[in-house]
Motif scaffolding. Structure first.
Motif, PDB file in Angstrom:
ATOM      1  N   ILE A 230      10.039  -7.061   1.935  1.00 50.15           N
ATOM      2  CA  ILE A 230       9.141  -6.469   2.917  1.00 50.15           C
ATOM      3  C   ILE A 230       7.963  -5.846   2.176  1.00 50.15           C
ATOM      4  CG2 ILE A 230      11.073  -6.018   4.502  1.00 50.15           C
ATOM      5  CD1 ILE A 230      10.736  -3.098   4.022  1.00 50.15           C
ATOM      6  N   GLN A 231       6.883  -5.633   2.900  1.00 51.89           N
ATOM      7  CA  GLN A 231       5.667  -5.141   2.266  1.00 51.89           C
ATOM      8  C   GLN A 231       5.281  -3.765   2.815  1.00 51.89           C
ATOM      9  OE1 GLN A 231       3.138  -7.328   0.336  1.00 51.89           O
ATOM     10  NE2 GLN A 231       3.099  -9.184   1.574  1.00 51.89           N
ATOM     11  N   ILE A 232       4.966  -2.872   1.914  1.00 45.43           N
ATOM     12  CA  ILE A 232       4.361  -1.597   2.295  1.00 45.43           C
ATOM     13  C   ILE A 232       3.072  -1.488   1.486  1.00 45.43           C
ATOM     14  CG2 ILE A 232       4.677   0.907   2.467  1.00 45.43           C
ATOM     15  CD1 ILE A 232       7.705   0.425   2.550  1.00 45.43           C
ATOM     16  N   PRO A 233       1.999  -2.095   2.001  1.00 49.62           N
ATOM     17  CA  PRO A 233       0.750  -2.152   1.238  1.00 49.62           C
ATOM     18  C   PRO A 233       0.040  -0.801   1.231  1.00 49.62           C
ATOM     19  CG  PRO A 233       0.483  -3.223   3.377  1.00 49.62           C
ATOM     20  CD  PRO A 233       1.930  -2.841   3.271  1.00 49.62           C
ATOM     21  N   THR A 234      -0.512  -0.438   0.084  1.00 45.36           N
ATOM     22  CA  THR A 234      -1.100   0.895  -0.066  1.00 45.36           C
ATOM     23  C   THR A 234      -2.617   0.873  -0.228  1.00 45.36           C
ATOM     24  OG1 THR A 234      -0.740   0.797  -2.440  1.00 45.36           O
ATOM     25  CG2 THR A 234       1.001   1.820  -1.119  1.00 45.36           C
ATOM     26  N   THR A 235      -3.217  -0.332  -0.288  1.00 42.16           N
ATOM     27  CA  THR A 235      -4.678  -0.401  -0.366  1.00 42.16           C
ATOM     28  C   THR A 235      -5.209  -1.043   0.916  1.00 42.16           C
ATOM     29  OG1 THR A 235      -4.744  -2.628  -1.315  1.00 42.16           O
ATOM     30  CG2 THR A 235      -4.561  -0.786  -2.867  1.00 42.16           C
ATOM     31  N   LEU A 236      -6.466  -0.799   1.226  1.00 39.32           N
ATOM     32  CA  LEU A 236      -7.037  -1.392   2.434  1.00 39.32           C
ATOM     33  C   LEU A 236      -7.017  -2.919   2.329  1.00 39.32           C
ATOM     34  CD1 LEU A 236      -8.351  -0.991   5.170  1.00 39.32           C
ATOM     35  CD2 LEU A 236     -10.573  -0.821   4.015  1.00 39.32           C
ATOM     36  N   LEU A 237      -7.359  -3.416   1.132  1.00 39.11           N
ATOM     37  CA  LEU A 237      -7.384  -4.861   0.933  1.00 39.11           C
ATOM     38  C   LEU A 237      -6.027  -5.495   1.239  1.00 39.11           C
ATOM     39  CD1 LEU A 237      -8.736  -7.454  -0.089  1.00 39.11           C
ATOM     40  CD2 LEU A 237      -8.097  -6.800  -2.400  1.00 39.11           C
ATOM     41  N   SER A 238      -4.983  -4.930   0.683  1.00 37.41           N
ATOM     42  CA  SER A 238      -3.663  -5.541   0.896  1.00 37.41           C
ATOM     43  C   SER A 238      -3.177  -5.303   2.322  1.00 37.41           C
ATOM     44  CB  SER A 238      -2.655  -5.016  -0.127  1.00 37.41           C
ATOM     45  OG  SER A 238      -2.535  -3.617  -0.047  1.00 37.41           O
ATOM     46  N   GLN A 239      -3.604  -4.222   2.930  1.00 39.32           N
ATOM     47  CA  GLN A 239      -3.196  -3.977   4.318  1.00 39.32           C
ATOM     48  C   GLN A 239      -3.779  -5.018   5.266  1.00 39.32           C
ATOM     49  OE1 GLN A 239      -4.040   0.158   5.226  1.00 39.32           O
ATOM     50  NE2 GLN A 239      -2.198   0.856   4.160  1.00 39.32           N
ATOM     51  N   VAL A 240      -5.048  -5.355   5.060  1.00 40.87           N
ATOM     52  CA  VAL A 240      -5.686  -6.270   6.014  1.00 40.87           C
ATOM     53  C   VAL A 240      -5.570  -7.726   5.595  1.00 40.87           C
ATOM     54  CG1 VAL A 240      -7.343  -4.560   6.807  1.00 40.87           C
ATOM     55  CG2 VAL A 240      -7.983  -6.116   4.939  1.00 40.87           C
ATOM     56  N   ASP A 241      -5.294  -7.983   4.334  1.00 45.54           N
ATOM     57  CA  ASP A 241      -5.378  -9.366   3.882  1.00 45.54           C
ATOM     58  C   ASP A 241      -4.084  -9.846   3.227  1.00 45.54           C
ATOM     59  OD1 ASP A 241      -6.869 -11.767   3.547  1.00 45.54           O
ATOM     60  OD2 ASP A 241      -7.036 -11.303   1.415  1.00 45.54           O
ATOM     61  N   ALA A 242      -3.745  -9.261   2.096  1.00 45.94           N
ATOM     62  CA  ALA A 242      -2.626  -9.795   1.309  1.00 45.94           C
ATOM     63  C   ALA A 242      -1.291  -9.689   2.031  1.00 45.94           C
ATOM     64  CB  ALA A 242      -2.550  -9.081  -0.039  1.00 45.94           C
ATOM     65  N   SER A 243      -1.183  -8.721   2.949  1.00 47.62           N
ATOM     66  CA  SER A 243       0.110  -8.538   3.611  1.00 47.62           C
ATOM     67  C   SER A 243       0.341  -9.523   4.748  1.00 47.62           C
ATOM     68  CB  SER A 243       0.230  -7.115   4.152  1.00 47.62           C
ATOM     69  OG  SER A 243      -0.658  -6.940   5.223  1.00 47.62           O
ATOM     70  N   VAL A 244      -0.659 -10.292   5.092  1.00 46.33           N
ATOM     71  CA  VAL A 244      -0.524 -11.273   6.171  1.00 46.33           C
ATOM     72  C   VAL A 244      -0.651 -12.670   5.600  1.00 46.33           C
ATOM     73  CG1 VAL A 244      -1.293 -11.931   8.484  1.00 46.33           C
ATOM     74  CG2 VAL A 244      -1.799  -9.648   7.601  1.00 46.33           C
ATOM     75  N   GLY A 245       0.351 -13.487   5.769  1.00 40.34           N
ATOM     76  CA  GLY A 245       0.159 -14.884   5.430  1.00 40.34           C
ATOM     77  C   GLY A 245       1.170 -15.507   4.500  1.00 40.34           C
ATOM     78  N   GLY A 246       1.923 -14.698   3.787  1.00 39.42           N
ATOM     79  CA  GLY A 246       3.010 -15.249   2.990  1.00 39.42           C
ATOM     80  C   GLY A 246       2.601 -15.939   1.707  1.00 39.42           C
TER      81      GLY A 246
ATOM     82  N   SER B 120     -12.880   5.166  -3.618  1.00 40.18           N
ATOM     83  CA  SER B 120     -13.798   4.574  -2.642  1.00 40.18           C
ATOM     84  C   SER B 120     -14.170   3.134  -3.011  1.00 40.18           C
ATOM     85  CB  SER B 120     -15.052   5.440  -2.494  1.00 40.18           C
ATOM     86  OG  SER B 120     -15.808   5.356  -3.679  1.00 40.18           O
ATOM     87  N   ARG B 121     -14.168   2.830  -4.306  1.00 45.48           N
ATOM     88  CA  ARG B 121     -14.496   1.464  -4.711  1.00 45.48           C
ATOM     89  C   ARG B 121     -13.440   0.485  -4.187  1.00 45.48           C
ATOM     90  NH1 ARG B 121     -14.846  -0.545 -10.866  1.00 45.48           N
ATOM     91  NH2 ARG B 121     -15.139  -2.690 -10.195  1.00 45.48           N
ATOM     92  N   GLU B 122     -12.194   0.897  -4.251  1.00 39.50           N
ATOM     93  CA  GLU B 122     -11.116   0.035  -3.748  1.00 39.50           C
ATOM     94  C   GLU B 122     -11.140  -0.058  -2.232  1.00 39.50           C
ATOM     95  OE1 GLU B 122      -7.290  -0.406  -5.218  1.00 39.50           O
ATOM     96  OE2 GLU B 122      -7.661   0.702  -7.064  1.00 39.50           O
ATOM     97  N   PHE B 123     -11.503   1.053  -1.603  1.00 38.55           N
ATOM     98  CA  PHE B 123     -11.636   1.020  -0.141  1.00 38.55           C
ATOM     99  C   PHE B 123     -12.677  -0.025   0.250  1.00 38.55           C
ATOM    100  CE2 PHE B 123     -13.176   2.333   3.993  1.00 38.55           C
ATOM    101  CZ  PHE B 123     -12.013   2.661   4.675  1.00 38.55           C
ATOM    102  N   SER B 124     -13.819   0.014  -0.431  1.00 38.41           N
ATOM    103  CA  SER B 124     -14.896  -0.939  -0.151  1.00 38.41           C
ATOM    104  C   SER B 124     -14.449  -2.387  -0.371  1.00 38.41           C
ATOM    105  CB  SER B 124     -16.111  -0.642  -1.028  1.00 38.41           C
ATOM    106  OG  SER B 124     -16.676   0.589  -0.638  1.00 38.41           O
ATOM    107  N   ALA B 125     -13.665  -2.589  -1.414  1.00 32.20           N
ATOM    108  CA  ALA B 125     -13.180  -3.949  -1.689  1.00 32.20           C
ATOM    109  C   ALA B 125     -12.371  -4.470  -0.503  1.00 32.20           C
ATOM    110  CB  ALA B 125     -12.345  -3.964  -2.960  1.00 32.20           C
ATOM    111  N   GLY B 126     -11.659  -3.574   0.155  1.00 30.64           N
ATOM    112  CA  GLY B 126     -10.928  -3.961   1.359  1.00 30.64           C
ATOM    113  C   GLY B 126     -11.864  -4.296   2.498  1.00 30.64           C
ATOM    114  N   VAL B 127     -12.929  -3.505   2.602  1.00 35.91           N
ATOM    115  CA  VAL B 127     -13.912  -3.771   3.661  1.00 35.91           C
ATOM    116  C   VAL B 127     -14.502  -5.179   3.504  1.00 35.91           C
ATOM    117  CG1 VAL B 127     -16.143  -3.083   4.639  1.00 35.91           C
ATOM    118  CG2 VAL B 127     -14.469  -1.330   3.998  1.00 35.91           C
TER     119      VAL B 127
END
Lengths: 349, 349
Positions: free
Chosen positions: B117-133, B167-174
C-alpha cells in the motif's frame, strides 16, 4: 474524500503449447534468443535455421542452476539495453528450466514487461517449467525467491532436442511426470508403469499427458492460491535438499524424487497412503534411476529450513500429501512430531 | 499436437485512494514500512502511532533519485528475507515517488509478488506516482527501465505531510498537476490559474481533481497501450534532461516542466497550439517557480538520447503533443526537422 481506481477487467493470457517438430518462425520485431553454452553448442545452429527476425541476437549464459542469479539476469537485460530493445521486442528462452525461468523473469521486468516464448530443450522443462508462467531466480536465501508470474506467448516442444539429453537429465524430467500422475491421474500413473519412453510416439503422448495435466491445474489456479500448490508435491522437501547440497549434487528432478518419497512417508504415517502404494511410486522412480534416499545430517536444521521456503506461511508449513495414487491434499495440519519422525528416519538411512 | 492453456479471466485490481487524515491501520500479517532518512526523521513517529501489525519492520533507505537502483531494491528484499516475510506479508511505501516505485517493484518480485500500500508524502507522489501501478528503478541506461506493473491494494493521501515539504518539491508536484490539466481538462487548468494552493481545502480539491483525472486515464488503459501514454507529456524531453544532468540538478517535476515547454514549442510549430496558449502554460509553471528554460549543449546527442527512452519504438520517437489546452495527441509523426529546430532553439537560450 475517496477516489476508486476501477481496474476490474477481462485479461486473456491464453497461449498454445505445440508438441511437434519446431516450425519456422518469423518475427517483425527485434528478438533475443537466451540460451546456455551447452544447448548453444549442440542445437543453436538448428534453431537459427528456423527463426528469423527484424534483428536477431543471442545471449549465451553459463550452464547450471548456480548461474540462476542476479548476474545472469543482468547479462540478459544489458544485452537488451545495448541493442535498444523496446516494448514490442521479444525474448526466446532456448534451454532447460533455468533458462526458461530467467528469460521469463527478464522479460517480465524489462521496461515493465515484454513478451517471450519458450522452446524448452529438456524433458523437465518441456513437461513442467514451460507450463504455468512462473519465472524467477535464486539468491542466497533459496530457490526462486525472487521472480514474477509472466505467461509466455507460446511454447514449442520439439522432442528432437531430447535425443541429445543426458540420461540423468531425462530421468529428472520423468520425476516431474511421475509427480503429476501421483497427484492427479491414476490412469496416467499406471500407463507410466508399463510405458516404454524410448518409443518416440509413446514419449510424445506422455509429454502431452503431463502438459495437459499441468495445464488443467494452472488454468484453474494461475497464481497458486489453491489447487496449484499440489504441484509442489515433493518440492517442500526437495528445495531443502537442493539448498543443503548447494544445488550441486542433485538435479532439480532428482531432489523432487527424494522429496516425493519423503512426502509419501508422511502420507503413510497419516494413513492417507498404504505402504504398497508408496512402494509402487518408489519402484517407478527407481526404474529411471532416480534417487529415493537421502541422508539427513541434522533433522532440526532440515526442519528449520522449511520456514524459509516461500510456500510456508508465518507459523506453519504447508505440505502436499498424496492420498493414495491419483489424489492429493494440501495441508498445514501435519504435526511436528510426524514430520520429525520421518526426518529422523532419513537421518538414519 | 497442441495443448491450449486457457487463461482468460476476470482480474480485479481495483483499489481506493483516500484523501484525508490518515486513519489508524491494523494488519494481521507481517508488515514492512519502506521509507527514506528524510521522511523517517520528520514523520515516522506520526506513522507508527497509526499503524500496527503482527510484526512491524522499518526499512530506511537513503533519500534521492540516485538511490533508486538495484542496491536499494536488494536492501528491501534482504530485510524481507531476513524477517521471513511470506506471500501474505505486506509492504507500505512511505515517502515520495522514488520510495513508492521501489517499494512497489520489490513487492512485485518478492516471492513472485506480494501486496503493498502507498502512503505518499510529497505532492508529486500523491497526485501522480501513487496512481497507476507503475513501479521500477533506474539503471545506467536510464530511468525506470527495469520494473513492473503492480497495483497497490490501497493509497492513503494525507495532506498533513505536505506542511513540511520544501517549496521546491511542492512546485515539482504542481508541474504534474499542470500536466494533467493541459492534456485532459481545460476547466481544471483555468481553475489552477486562479487557485490558491495555500488554502488547505482548495489544495485537497486540486489533489482530488488530479488523482481523478489520472484515475480515468489509468482505468481506460492500465498498461499504457494507448491513451495513458498521454501522461508522458513533458516526459520524453524531461527524461533526457534528467539523464544529462545526472538526476542531480532538477527534481523530476522540474525536468517535466521544462519538457512541457519543449513539447509546447513543437505543438506551436505544428499549429496544434497557438503562442498565447503556450505562454499561459509557461506563466502557470512560473507562478510556482518551476524552471521553463534549459540550455541544450549538443542537440544531436539530446536527439539521440530519445531512442533509449523506453517509450520509443524501434525507428521512431513517440511525442505527446498538446492540442491547445485540454486535449492531446500521441504521435510518432513529428519530423526530425521540427524536433531539431526546437532543440536548436533551446541550444541558443
Amino acid at each position: 474524500m475517496q477516489v476508486n481506481i476501477a481496474l476490474k477487467k477481462v485479461v486473456d493470457n491464453s497461449y498454445n503449447i505445440t508438441i511437434d517438430t519446431l516450425p519456422t518462425l518469423h518475427f517483425e520485431t527485434k528478438v533475443a534468443i537466451v540460451t546456455n553454452e551447452t544447448v548453444s553448442a549442440i542445437h543453436l545452429e538448428y534453431l537459427l535455421k528456423k527463426v528469423s527476425a527484424k534483428e536477431l541476437h543471442v545471449v549465451t549464459l553459463k550452464d547450471g542452476e548456480e548461474y540462476k542469479n542476479q548476474e545472469s539476469i543482468d547479462l540478459i537485460l544489458e544485452s537488451l539495453f545495448e541493442n535498444r530493445f523496446n516494448r514490442k521486442s521479444l525474448l526466446i528462452a532456448f534451454g532447460g528450466g533455468v533458462i526458461g525461468d530467467m528469460t521469463g523473469f527478464a522479460a517480465s521486468i524489462y521496461q515493465r514487461g515484454i513478451d517471450f516464448i519458450q522452446i524448452p530443450t529438456t524433458l523437465l522443462s518441456q513437461v513442467d517449467a514451460s507450463v504455468g508462467g512462473k519465472t524467477g531466480m535464486n539468491n542466497k536465501y533459496g530457490k526462486n525467491l525472487v521472480g514474477a508470474f509472466h505467461q509466455p506467448k507460446a511454447v514449442y516442444i520439439d522432442p528432437y532436442f531430447l535425443a541429445t539429453l543426458p540420461s540423468r537429465e531425462f530421468s529428472a524430467g520423468v520425476a516431474e511426470i511421475v509427480k503429476m500422475a501421483v497427484t492427479f491421474n491414476k490412469v496416467f500413473f499406471e500407463f507410466l508403469e508399463v510405458a516404454d519412453l524410448n518409443n518416440h510416439e509413446i514419449l510424445q503422448e506422455v509429454i502431452k499427458q503431463a502438459v495437459s495435466t499441468k495445464a488443467d491445474v494452472v488454468t484453474k489456479d494461475e497464481k497458486e492460491h489453491g489447487i496449484r500448490a499440489a504441484l509442489n508435491y515433493g518440492h517442500t522437501f526437495g528445495h531443502v535438499i537442493e539448498n543443503e547440497t548447494k544445488y550441486k549434487k542433485y538435479l532439480h528432478g532428482e531432489a523432487v524424487a527424494i522429496g516425493m518419497v519423503m512426502a509419501n512417508e508422511i502420507a503413510v504415517k497419516m494413513n492417507l497412503m498404504n505402504e504398497k502404494e508408496a512402494a509402487r511410486i518408489k519402484v517407478l522412480l527407481e526404474k529411471y534411476n532416480l534417487p529415493t534416499s537421502y541422508k539427513i545430517e541434522n533433522s532440526h536444521s532440515f526442519y528449520e529450513a522449511f520456514f524459509l521456503d516461500k510456500k510456508s506461511s508465518d507459523s506453519s508449513i504447508t505440505f502436499i500429501i498424496p492420498i493414495g495414487i491419483g489424489d492429493v491434499t494440501i495441508t498445514d495440519k501435519v504435526d511436528a512430531g510426524t514430520i520429525m519422525c520421518v526426518l529422523n528416519k532419513f537421518g538414519e538411512s
